[in-house]
Scaffold this motif. Structure first.
Motif, PDB file in Angstrom:
ATOM      1  N   ASP A  33       0.830  -1.199   0.000  1.00  0.00           N
ATOM      2  CA  ASP A  33       0.000   0.000   0.000  1.00  0.00           C
ATOM      3  C   ASP A  33       0.868   1.253   0.000  1.00  0.00           C
ATOM      4  N   TYR A  53       3.523  -4.935  -3.454  1.00  0.00           N
ATOM      5  CA  TYR A  53       2.342  -4.109  -3.674  1.00  0.00           C
ATOM      6  C   TYR A  53       1.213  -4.555  -2.755  1.00  0.00           C
ATOM      7  N   GLY A  54       0.336  -3.592  -2.470  1.00  0.00           N
ATOM      8  CA  GLY A  54      -0.807  -3.855  -1.609  1.00  0.00           C
ATOM      9  C   GLY A  54      -2.113  -3.729  -2.359  1.00  0.00           C
ATOM     10  N   ASN A  55      -3.205  -3.885  -1.654  1.00  0.00           N
ATOM     11  CA  ASN A  55      -4.523  -3.909  -2.273  1.00  0.00           C
ATOM     12  C   ASN A  55      -4.984  -2.560  -2.814  1.00  0.00           C
ATOM     13  N   LYS A  67       4.207  -9.288  -5.527  1.00  0.00           N
ATOM     14  CA  LYS A  67       3.178  -9.638  -4.544  1.00  0.00           C
ATOM     15  C   LYS A  67       3.820 -10.211  -3.282  1.00  0.00           C
ATOM     16  N   HIS A  82       1.831  -8.188   1.505  1.00  0.00           N
ATOM     17  CA  HIS A  82       0.991  -7.162   2.115  1.00  0.00           C
ATOM     18  C   HIS A  82      -0.077  -7.770   3.029  1.00  0.00           C
ATOM     19  N   ILE A  83      -0.878  -8.663   2.511  1.00  0.00           N
ATOM     20  CA  ILE A  83      -1.943  -9.279   3.307  1.00  0.00           C
ATOM     21  C   ILE A  83      -1.490 -10.680   3.690  1.00  0.00           C
ATOM     22  N   HIS A 110      -1.041  -4.178   5.883  1.00  0.00           N
ATOM     23  CA  HIS A 110      -2.477  -4.175   5.625  1.00  0.00           C
ATOM     24  C   HIS A 110      -3.345  -3.788   6.825  1.00  0.00           C
TER      25      HIS A 110
END
Length: 165
Positions: A33, A53-55, A67, A82-83, A110
């Motif tokens: 993010d 990278y995030g959502n 990712k 990220h998640i 996240h």
């Protein structure tokens, strides 16, 4: 020994505290993010930077990041996404990656909630650096730094500061 700066969830803004708190760091890890490619460029102009990278990240960030990041540092393996959840509540994707890679350190962002805990079941240190940006429900922004010295993660420090904006 390597000194690492860690942050997440900047949502488009690099807080000025990064420049003092990460001044002695060898590199920066960003757990997603970023908000835009300018954040990545600004961090990379300051220190070598590795990011996932995030959502909320779009087409300007995704091609420049990954990712999932798998990084060997000294004698330790770091996995970052990220998640990812946290010990006892990992996402299925994080759990699969942990089982496959056997990292010493697992980093996720996240949640905007700073969390550092040892996962005894998987023998790893879990770190969520919280959120460094001004957007989100968090009341305090956070940055994390720590050292990797051979097979040890040590001297973990946290900076808390008022959310900008």
């Amino acid at each position: 020994m390597k000194k690492i700066g860690l942050l997440s969830d900047t949502h488009g803004i690099v807080p000025k505290q990064v420049y003092t708190f990460f001044a002695d760091c060898d590199f920066i890890l960003h757990a997603g993010d970023l908000g835009n490619a300018e954040v990545l460029h600004e961090l990379e102009s300051f220190k070598p930077t590795y990011a996932v990278y995030g959502n909320i990240d779009g087409f300007d960030v995704i091609p420049k990041t990954s990712k999932t990041l798998i990084l060997n540092c000294e004698e330790m393996k770091i996995v970052m996404m990220h998640i990812g959840g946290y010990p006892g509540k990992y996402t299925p994707e994080a759990w699969e990656c942990i089982r496959k890679e056997h990292p010493n350190i697992f980093i996720s962002g996240h949640s905007h909630i700073l969390k550092v805990m040892f996962d005894r079941k998987n023998n790893l240190l879990h770190i969520n650096p919280g959120a460094a940006g001004k957007y989100g429900f968090h009341l305090v922004s956070t940055l994390v730094r720590f050292n990797i010295n051979g097979t040890k993660a040590e001297n973990l420090e946290i900076m808390e500061f008022k959310k900008q904006g």
